[in-house]
Design an enzyme around this catalytic site. Structure first.
Site, PDB file in Angstrom:
ATOM      1  N   HIS A  13      -6.493   1.753  -3.276  1.00  0.00           N
ATOM      2  CA  HIS A  13      -5.464   1.170  -2.518  1.00  0.00           C
ATOM      3  C   HIS A  13      -5.023  -0.046  -2.986  1.00  0.00           C
ATOM      4  CE1 HIS A  13      -7.962  -1.720  -0.198  1.00  0.00           C
ATOM      5  NE2 HIS A  13      -8.779  -1.047  -0.883  1.00  0.00           N
TER       6      HIS A  13
ATOM      7  N   HIS B 231      -2.466   0.832   7.111  1.00  0.00           N
ATOM      8  CA  HIS B 231      -2.442   0.546   5.653  1.00  0.00           C
ATOM      9  C   HIS B 231      -3.031   1.997   5.229  1.00  0.00           C
ATOM     10  CE1 HIS B 231      -3.763  -1.439   2.211  1.00  0.00           C
ATOM     11  NE2 HIS B 231      -4.871  -0.516   1.962  1.00  0.00           N
TER      12      HIS B 231
ATOM     13  N   CYS C 183       0.780  -1.078   0.084  1.00  0.00           N
ATOM     14  CA  CYS C 183      -0.031  -0.166  -0.108  1.00  0.00           C
ATOM     15  C   CYS C 183       0.940   1.223  -0.102  1.00  0.00           C
ATOM     16  CB  CYS C 183      -1.104   0.064   1.013  1.00  0.00           C
ATOM     17  SG  CYS C 183      -0.279  -0.015   2.686  1.00  0.00           S
TER      18      CYS C 183
END
Length: 158
Positions: free
Chosen positions: A130, A118, A67
């Site tokens: 993402h 994240h 990510c």
């Protein structure tokens, strides 16, 4: 110790009362400004170019990406902005944004485990792009119970 991407399942907390289905086509608001349309166009290009690329912790290429590396690519290649490598470092940049004031291009951060985070980039008021563990590069919604439950903060860099 890993301090960037990772996912740990948790319970559910509702986000807002809109009806976006996880995995659905991205919503495009009609009343976007010219600058928002330009940001959205670049994010759509990033999604098109990277869609389906598998998630790989520590990965930085089209063979597999995590990510925070994906945010580095998106910001550098599509906006000309250099970001640091990890989610923790990225979380220190820009200005804090309240959840109700999220805009296209904002970075959203999630605490997905004791020491894992994240990150994604907003493509409208509720959806973000993402590199996710389950589906690789994809679009998800903040209304999804998992993301609502793990939401941590939003930062505006653009």
């Amino acid at each position: 110790m890993f301090t960037s991407c990772g996912v740990v399942k948790r319970g559910a907390i509702p986000w807002e009362d809109a009806t976006v289905v996880e995995g659905s086509t991205a919503i495009v608001p009609i009343n976007m400004s010219r600058s928002e349309r330009a940001l959205r166009s670049k994010l759509d290009d990033a999604h098109s170019d990277w869609k389906g690329t598998r998630y790989l912790l520590g990965g930085t290429s089209s063979r597999g990406i995590d990510c925070s590396a994906f945010m580095q690519v998106v910001y550098k290649d599509y906006f000309g902005v250099t970001l640091p490598r990890t989610t923790r470092e990225q979380m220190q940049l820009g200005n804090s944004v309240r959840k109700r004031n999220i805009k296209i291009g904002d970075l959203v951060f999630f605490k997905t485990g004791r020491d894992t985070y994240h990150v994604g980039v907003m493509i409208n008021g509720v959806q973000f792009l993402h590199a996710g563990v389950s589906n690789g590069v994809t679009i998800s919604t903040l209304q999804n119970q998992y993301w609502a439950n793990t939401y941590l903060t939003t930062r505006r860099i653009l």
